[in-house]
Design a protein around this motif. Structure first.
Motif, PDB file in Angstrom:
ATOM      1  N   SER A   6     -35.815 -23.901 -77.220  1.00 28.65           N
ATOM      2  CA  SER A   6     -34.416 -24.332 -77.152  1.00 28.65           C
ATOM      3  C   SER A   6     -34.278 -25.764 -77.651  1.00 28.65           C
ATOM      4  O   SER A   6     -33.279 -26.125 -78.265  1.00 28.65           O
ATOM      5  N   SER A   7     -35.291 -26.568 -77.365  1.00 30.21           N
ATOM      6  CA  SER A   7     -35.262 -27.974 -77.778  1.00 30.21           C
ATOM      7  C   SER A   7     -35.209 -28.106 -79.293  1.00 30.21           C
ATOM      8  O   SER A   7     -34.369 -28.822 -79.850  1.00 30.21           O
ATOM      9  N   HIS A   8     -36.095 -27.389 -79.979  1.00 29.31           N
ATOM     10  CA  HIS A   8     -36.116 -27.501 -81.431  1.00 29.31           C
ATOM     11  C   HIS A   8     -34.917 -26.809 -82.078  1.00 29.31           C
ATOM     12  O   HIS A   8     -34.504 -27.184 -83.180  1.00 29.31           O
ATOM     13  N   ALA A   9     -34.339 -25.828 -81.391  1.00 31.97           N
ATOM     14  CA  ALA A   9     -33.082 -25.262 -81.871  1.00 31.97           C
ATOM     15  C   ALA A   9     -31.989 -26.331 -81.848  1.00 31.97           C
ATOM     16  O   ALA A   9     -31.189 -26.446 -82.783  1.00 31.97           O
ATOM     17  N   ALA A  25     -41.568 -40.774 -74.172  1.00 33.79           N
ATOM     18  CA  ALA A  25     -40.140 -40.403 -74.245  1.00 33.79           C
ATOM     19  C   ALA A  25     -39.894 -39.422 -75.382  1.00 33.79           C
ATOM     20  O   ALA A  25     -38.862 -39.460 -76.049  1.00 33.79           O
ATOM     21  N   ALA A  26     -40.860 -38.533 -75.601  1.00 31.23           N
ATOM     22  CA  ALA A  26     -40.773 -37.564 -76.692  1.00 31.23           C
ATOM     23  C   ALA A  26     -40.237 -36.244 -76.166  1.00 31.23           C
ATOM     24  O   ALA A  26     -40.776 -35.697 -75.204  1.00 31.23           O
ATOM     25  N   PRO A  27     -39.173 -35.711 -76.776  1.00 32.84           N
ATOM     26  CA  PRO A  27     -38.607 -34.434 -76.323  1.00 32.84           C
ATOM     27  C   PRO A  27     -39.393 -33.252 -76.869  1.00 32.84           C
ATOM     28  O   PRO A  27     -39.068 -32.684 -77.902  1.00 32.84           O
ATOM     29  N   ILE A  28     -40.452 -32.863 -76.169  1.00 26.47           N
ATOM     30  CA  ILE A  28     -41.287 -31.762 -76.650  1.00 26.47           C
ATOM     31  C   ILE A  28     -40.758 -30.427 -76.135  1.00 26.47           C
ATOM     32  O   ILE A  28     -39.898 -30.371 -75.259  1.00 26.47           O
ATOM     33  N   SER A  29     -41.308 -29.371 -76.677  1.00 27.27           N
ATOM     34  CA  SER A  29     -40.903 -28.027 -76.287  1.00 27.27           C
ATOM     35  C   SER A  29     -41.764 -27.519 -75.137  1.00 27.27           C
ATOM     36  O   SER A  29     -42.985 -27.399 -75.275  1.00 27.27           O
TER      37      SER A  29
END
Length: 331
Positions: free
Chosen positions: A105-108, A271-275
Protein backbone atom coordinates in the motif's frame (compact mmCIF):
# COMPACT_ATOMS: atom_id res chain seq x y z
CA UNK A 1 -14.32 25.48 -3.55
CA UNK A 2 -11.02 25.22 -1.64
CA UNK A 3 -12.77 24.01 1.52
CA UNK A 4 -14.87 21.52 -0.44
CA UNK A 5 -11.75 20.21 -2.19
CA UNK A 6 -9.96 19.91 1.15
CA UNK A 7 -12.84 17.90 2.63
CA UNK A 8 -12.92 15.58 -0.39
CA UNK A 9 -9.16 14.98 -0.32
CA UNK A 10 -9.11 14.30 3.42
CA UNK A 11 -12.10 11.95 3.05
CA UNK A 12 -10.37 10.04 0.26
CA UNK A 13 -7.17 9.94 2.34
CA UNK A 14 -9.10 8.37 5.22
CA UNK A 15 -10.61 5.81 2.82
CA UNK A 16 -7.12 4.99 1.55
CA UNK A 17 -6.06 4.40 5.16
CA UNK A 18 -9.02 2.07 5.63
CA UNK A 19 -8.06 0.07 2.52
CA UNK A 20 -4.48 0.06 3.76
CA UNK A 21 -5.71 -1.47 7.01
CA UNK A 22 -7.66 -4.36 5.52
CA UNK A 23 -5.10 -4.85 2.75
CA UNK A 24 -2.19 -5.06 5.20
CA UNK A 25 -3.85 -6.69 8.22
CA UNK A 26 -2.38 -9.96 6.96
CA UNK A 27 1.12 -8.56 7.52
CA UNK A 28 0.60 -8.46 11.26
CA UNK A 29 -1.45 -11.58 11.91
CA UNK A 30 -1.20 -14.09 9.03
CA UNK A 31 1.62 -16.06 10.62
CA UNK A 32 0.08 -16.22 14.11
CA UNK A 33 -3.29 -17.26 12.65
CA UNK A 34 -1.80 -19.90 10.34
CA UNK A 35 0.12 -21.46 13.25
CA UNK A 36 -3.02 -21.28 15.44
CA UNK A 37 -1.25 -19.15 18.02
CA UNK A 38 -4.26 -16.83 17.87
CA UNK A 39 -7.80 -17.17 16.59
CA UNK A 40 -8.54 -14.94 13.59
CA UNK A 41 -10.85 -12.55 15.45
CA UNK A 42 -8.59 -12.31 18.49
CA UNK A 43 -5.64 -11.62 16.20
CA UNK A 44 -7.55 -8.93 14.30
CA UNK A 45 -8.70 -7.24 17.51
CA UNK A 46 -5.15 -7.25 18.88
CA UNK A 47 -3.78 -5.92 15.58
CA UNK A 48 -6.37 -3.12 15.49
CA UNK A 49 -5.48 -1.97 19.01
CA UNK A 50 -1.73 -2.12 18.38
CA UNK A 51 -2.10 -0.31 15.04
CA UNK A 52 -3.90 2.47 16.90
CA UNK A 53 -1.13 2.69 19.50
CA UNK A 54 1.66 2.54 16.92
CA UNK A 55 0.31 5.56 15.07
CA UNK A 56 1.26 7.79 18.01
CA UNK A 57 4.84 6.61 18.41
CA UNK A 58 6.55 8.96 15.97
CA UNK A 59 6.27 11.42 13.09
CA UNK A 60 9.46 11.02 11.04
CA UNK A 61 7.79 8.94 8.31
CA UNK A 62 4.92 11.45 8.03
CA UNK A 63 7.35 14.32 7.48
CA UNK A 64 9.15 12.33 4.78
CA UNK A 65 5.86 11.74 2.93
CA UNK A 66 4.64 15.35 3.28
CA UNK A 67 7.86 17.07 2.22
CA UNK A 68 10.41 14.59 0.89
CA UNK A 69 8.82 13.04 -2.23
CA UNK A 70 7.28 15.88 -4.26
CA UNK A 71 7.43 19.64 -3.97
CA UNK A 72 4.31 20.85 -2.18
CA UNK A 73 1.90 21.90 -4.97
CA UNK A 74 -0.40 24.89 -4.62
CA UNK A 75 -4.05 25.82 -5.04
CA UNK A 76 -6.70 23.74 -6.73
CA UNK A 77 -4.05 22.04 -8.85
CA UNK A 78 -2.36 20.82 -5.69
CA UNK A 79 -5.61 19.36 -4.38
CA UNK A 80 -6.17 17.64 -7.72
CA UNK A 81 -2.71 16.08 -7.52
CA UNK A 82 -3.34 14.70 -4.03
CA UNK A 83 -6.79 13.43 -5.02
CA UNK A 84 -5.43 11.68 -8.10
CA UNK A 85 -2.53 10.18 -6.13
CA UNK A 86 -4.90 8.72 -3.56
CA UNK A 87 -7.25 7.32 -6.22
CA UNK A 88 -4.29 5.63 -7.91
CA UNK A 89 -3.20 4.06 -4.62
CA UNK A 90 -6.72 2.94 -3.67
CA UNK A 91 -7.28 1.39 -7.10
CA UNK A 92 -4.11 -0.67 -6.86
CA UNK A 93 -4.94 -1.72 -3.27
CA UNK A 94 -8.34 -3.02 -4.35
CA UNK A 95 -7.00 -4.81 -7.43
CA UNK A 96 -4.25 -6.60 -5.52
CA UNK A 97 -6.61 -7.40 -2.63
CA UNK A 98 -9.06 -9.01 -5.09
CA UNK A 99 -6.33 -11.29 -6.44
CA UNK A 100 -4.91 -12.02 -2.97
CA UNK A 101 -1.56 -10.46 -3.84
CA UNK A 102 0.36 -8.98 -0.87
CA UNK A 103 1.58 -5.83 -2.60
CA UNK A 104 2.61 -2.64 -0.85
CA UNK A 105 0.00 0.00 0.00
CA UNK A 106 2.91 2.31 0.77
CA UNK A 107 4.48 2.03 -2.65
CA UNK A 108 1.06 2.36 -4.27
CA UNK A 109 0.74 5.71 -2.49
CA UNK A 110 4.24 6.81 -3.48
CA UNK A 111 3.66 5.78 -7.07
CA UNK A 112 0.39 7.69 -7.06
CA UNK A 113 2.11 10.82 -5.75
CA UNK A 114 4.86 10.67 -8.37
CA UNK A 115 2.46 9.93 -11.25
CA UNK A 116 0.02 12.70 -10.29
CA UNK A 117 2.84 15.18 -9.72
CA UNK A 118 4.36 14.50 -13.13
CA UNK A 119 0.96 14.81 -14.80
CA UNK A 120 0.30 18.05 -12.95
CA UNK A 121 3.66 19.63 -13.69
CA UNK A 122 4.84 19.56 -10.07
CA UNK A 123 8.49 18.79 -9.37
CA UNK A 124 9.35 15.36 -8.01
CA UNK A 125 12.18 15.31 -5.45
CA UNK A 126 14.02 12.45 -7.14
CA UNK A 127 16.81 12.37 -4.55
CA UNK A 128 14.17 11.80 -1.87
CA UNK A 129 12.44 9.14 -3.98
CA UNK A 130 15.73 7.29 -4.45
CA UNK A 131 17.03 7.67 -0.88
CA UNK A 132 13.80 7.19 1.05
CA UNK A 133 11.80 4.86 -1.23
CA UNK A 134 13.79 3.03 -3.93
CA UNK A 135 16.83 2.09 -1.85
CA UNK A 136 14.77 0.95 1.19
CA UNK A 137 12.44 -0.91 -1.22
CA UNK A 138 15.41 -2.95 -2.45
CA UNK A 139 17.36 -3.26 0.79
CA UNK A 140 14.60 -3.99 3.32
CA UNK A 141 13.40 -7.27 1.70
CA UNK A 142 17.02 -8.46 1.47
CA UNK A 143 17.53 -7.65 5.15
CA UNK A 144 14.23 -9.38 5.97
CA UNK A 145 15.21 -12.47 3.97
CA UNK A 146 18.70 -12.78 5.46
CA UNK A 147 17.55 -11.74 8.93
CA UNK A 148 14.72 -14.28 8.95
CA UNK A 149 17.10 -17.01 7.84
CA UNK A 150 19.65 -16.18 10.56
CA UNK A 151 17.11 -15.73 13.36
CA UNK A 152 15.53 -19.08 12.52
CA UNK A 153 18.95 -20.76 12.45
CA UNK A 154 19.62 -19.29 15.89
CA UNK A 155 16.31 -20.61 17.23
CA UNK A 156 17.00 -24.07 15.79
CA UNK A 157 20.44 -24.13 17.43
CA UNK A 158 19.29 -22.80 20.82
CA UNK A 159 16.37 -25.21 21.05
CA UNK A 160 18.07 -28.16 19.36
CA UNK A 161 17.71 -30.35 22.50
CA UNK A 162 14.26 -29.11 23.53
CA UNK A 163 11.16 -31.25 23.41
CA UNK A 164 9.58 -30.36 20.01
CA UNK A 165 5.97 -30.36 21.24
CA UNK A 166 6.74 -28.24 24.29
CA UNK A 167 8.84 -25.82 22.22
CA UNK A 168 6.03 -25.33 19.71
CA UNK A 169 3.55 -24.74 22.53
CA UNK A 170 5.82 -22.10 24.08
CA UNK A 171 6.40 -20.42 20.74
CA UNK A 172 2.65 -20.14 20.24
CA UNK A 173 2.62 -18.00 23.40
CA UNK A 174 5.66 -16.04 22.20
CA UNK A 175 3.90 -15.38 18.91
CA UNK A 176 1.29 -13.32 20.72
CA UNK A 177 4.05 -10.87 21.62
CA UNK A 178 5.74 -10.96 18.20
CA UNK A 179 2.42 -10.44 16.39
CA UNK A 180 1.67 -7.48 18.69
CA UNK A 181 5.10 -6.02 17.92
CA UNK A 182 4.43 -6.45 14.21
CA UNK A 183 1.04 -4.71 14.46
CA UNK A 184 2.56 -1.86 16.49
CA UNK A 185 5.24 -1.39 13.84
CA UNK A 186 2.59 -1.43 11.10
CA UNK A 187 0.71 1.37 12.85
CA UNK A 188 3.94 3.31 13.29
CA UNK A 189 4.72 3.06 9.58
CA UNK A 190 1.44 3.11 7.70
CA UNK A 191 -0.74 5.52 9.67
CA UNK A 192 2.00 8.13 9.35
CA UNK A 193 1.95 7.92 5.57
CA UNK A 194 -1.63 9.15 5.44
CA UNK A 195 -0.87 11.75 8.10
CA UNK A 196 1.73 13.17 5.72
CA UNK A 197 -0.85 13.43 2.92
CA UNK A 198 -3.38 15.18 5.17
CA UNK A 199 -0.74 17.64 6.41
CA UNK A 200 0.14 18.38 2.78
CA UNK A 201 -3.54 19.01 2.01
CA UNK A 202 -3.87 21.35 5.00
CA UNK A 203 -0.75 23.24 3.86
CA UNK A 204 -2.02 23.59 0.27
CA UNK A 205 -5.39 24.91 1.48
CA UNK A 206 -3.75 27.46 3.75
CA UNK A 207 -5.13 25.94 6.96
CA UNK A 208 -1.62 25.15 8.18
CA UNK A 209 1.80 26.70 7.67
CA UNK A 210 4.02 24.25 9.57
CA UNK A 211 4.74 20.56 9.16
CA UNK A 212 3.31 19.70 12.57
CA UNK A 213 0.70 16.95 12.69
CA UNK A 214 -2.51 18.07 14.46
CA UNK A 215 -3.78 15.65 17.08
CA UNK A 216 -7.09 15.20 15.23
CA UNK A 217 -5.17 14.03 12.16
CA UNK A 218 -3.26 11.45 14.23
CA UNK A 219 -6.45 10.18 15.89
CA UNK A 220 -8.41 10.03 12.62
CA UNK A 221 -5.70 8.25 10.62
CA UNK A 222 -5.00 5.80 13.43
CA UNK A 223 -8.71 5.05 13.85
CA UNK A 224 -9.32 4.44 10.15
CA UNK A 225 -6.27 2.17 9.91
CA UNK A 226 -7.50 0.21 12.92
CA UNK A 227 -11.03 -0.13 11.53
CA UNK A 228 -9.63 -1.38 8.23
CA UNK A 229 -7.38 -3.81 10.05
CA UNK A 230 -10.29 -5.23 12.02
CA UNK A 231 -12.24 -5.71 8.77
CA UNK A 232 -9.49 -8.14 7.78
CA UNK A 233 -7.95 -9.03 4.44
CA UNK A 234 -8.61 -12.75 4.31
CA UNK A 235 -7.55 -13.27 0.70
CA UNK A 236 -4.05 -11.90 1.31
CA UNK A 237 -3.88 -13.63 4.69
CA UNK A 238 -4.16 -17.03 2.99
CA UNK A 239 -1.30 -16.14 0.64
CA UNK A 240 1.04 -15.02 3.41
CA UNK A 241 0.06 -17.63 5.96
CA UNK A 242 -0.10 -20.76 3.83
CA UNK A 243 0.75 -20.36 0.15
CA UNK A 244 4.40 -19.32 0.56
CA UNK A 245 5.17 -21.99 3.16
CA UNK A 246 3.33 -23.93 5.84
CA UNK A 247 4.56 -22.19 8.99
CA UNK A 248 4.97 -23.66 12.45
CA UNK A 249 5.05 -21.49 15.64
CA UNK A 250 8.86 -21.07 15.84
CA UNK A 251 8.95 -20.03 12.18
CA UNK A 252 6.06 -17.63 12.71
CA UNK A 253 7.81 -16.06 15.70
CA UNK A 254 11.12 -15.74 13.82
CA UNK A 255 9.51 -14.03 10.80
CA UNK A 256 7.48 -11.58 12.91
CA UNK A 257 10.40 -10.74 15.19
CA UNK A 258 12.66 -10.11 12.21
CA UNK A 259 10.17 -7.98 10.28
CA UNK A 260 9.13 -5.83 13.25
CA UNK A 261 12.78 -5.15 14.15
CA UNK A 262 13.52 -3.96 10.61
CA UNK A 263 10.47 -1.69 10.68
CA UNK A 264 11.35 -0.10 14.03
CA UNK A 265 14.90 0.65 12.89
CA UNK A 266 13.81 2.19 9.58
CA UNK A 267 11.10 4.26 11.31
CA UNK A 268 13.10 5.67 14.22
CA UNK A 269 16.63 5.79 12.78
CA UNK A 270 16.09 6.58 9.09
CA UNK A 271 12.48 7.94 8.98
CA UNK A 272 12.15 5.83 5.84
CA UNK A 273 8.62 4.79 4.81
CA UNK A 274 9.24 1.13 4.00
CA UNK A 275 6.72 -1.50 3.02
CA UNK A 276 5.55 -3.76 5.84
CA UNK A 277 4.38 -6.20 3.14
CA UNK A 278 7.83 -6.50 1.59
CA UNK A 279 9.56 -7.05 4.92
CA UNK A 280 7.24 -9.69 6.41
CA UNK A 281 6.97 -11.59 3.12
CA UNK A 282 10.74 -11.74 2.65
CA UNK A 283 11.22 -12.71 6.31
CA UNK A 284 8.80 -15.61 5.82
CA UNK A 285 10.80 -16.72 2.76
CA UNK A 286 14.07 -16.55 4.72
CA UNK A 287 12.64 -18.48 7.64
CA UNK A 288 11.20 -21.12 5.33
CA UNK A 289 14.51 -21.58 3.54
CA UNK A 290 16.12 -22.90 6.75
CA UNK A 291 13.93 -25.99 6.52
CA UNK A 292 14.99 -26.67 2.96
CA UNK A 293 15.12 -24.47 -0.10
CA UNK A 294 12.27 -26.33 -1.77
CA UNK A 295 10.03 -25.82 1.28
CA UNK A 296 9.38 -22.30 -0.01
CA UNK A 297 6.94 -22.19 -2.90
CA UNK A 298 9.16 -20.02 -5.07
CA UNK A 299 6.57 -19.80 -7.84
CA UNK A 300 4.21 -17.99 -5.47
CA UNK A 301 7.13 -15.92 -4.17
CA UNK A 302 8.09 -14.93 -7.73
CA UNK A 303 4.57 -13.65 -8.45
CA UNK A 304 4.61 -11.63 -5.24
CA UNK A 305 7.98 -10.04 -6.04
CA UNK A 306 6.84 -9.20 -9.58
CA UNK A 307 3.85 -7.47 -8.01
CA UNK A 308 6.22 -5.39 -5.90
CA UNK A 309 8.04 -4.09 -8.96
CA UNK A 310 4.92 -3.10 -10.89
CA UNK A 311 3.12 -1.48 -7.93
CA UNK A 312 4.63 2.00 -8.21
CA UNK A 313 4.41 2.28 -12.04
CA UNK A 314 0.84 0.90 -12.08
CA UNK A 315 -0.38 3.28 -9.36
CA UNK A 316 1.47 6.15 -11.07
CA UNK A 317 -0.30 5.48 -14.37
CA UNK A 318 -3.75 5.35 -12.72
CA UNK A 319 -3.00 8.55 -10.79
CA UNK A 320 -1.78 10.36 -13.91
CA UNK A 321 -4.93 9.33 -15.79
CA UNK A 322 -7.13 10.45 -12.90
CA UNK A 323 -5.35 13.81 -12.79
CA UNK A 324 -6.10 14.22 -16.50
CA UNK A 325 -9.79 13.58 -15.84
CA UNK A 326 -9.91 16.06 -12.95
CA UNK A 327 -7.99 18.64 -14.96
CA UNK A 328 -10.42 18.27 -17.87
CA UNK A 329 -13.58 18.49 -15.77
CA UNK A 330 -12.74 20.86 -12.91
CA UNK A 331 -9.55 22.89 -13.47
Amino acid sequence: MDTAALIVVIGVAFFFTYTNGFHDSANAIATSVSTRALTPRAALAMAAVMNLAGAFLGSGVAHTVSSGIIETPTGSQGMAILFAALVGAITWNLVTWYFGLPSSSSHALFGGLVGAALAGGTAVIWSGVVDKIIIPMVVSPVVGLVGGFLVMLGILWIFRRANPHRAKRNFRVAQTASAAAMALAHGLQDAQKTMGIVVMALTISGHQTTGDIPIWVKVSCATMLSLGTYAGGWRIMRTLGRKIIELDPPQGFASEATASTVMYITSFVYAAPISTTHVITSAIMGVGATKRIRAVRWGVAKNIVLGWFITMPAAALVAAAMYGVVDLLFL
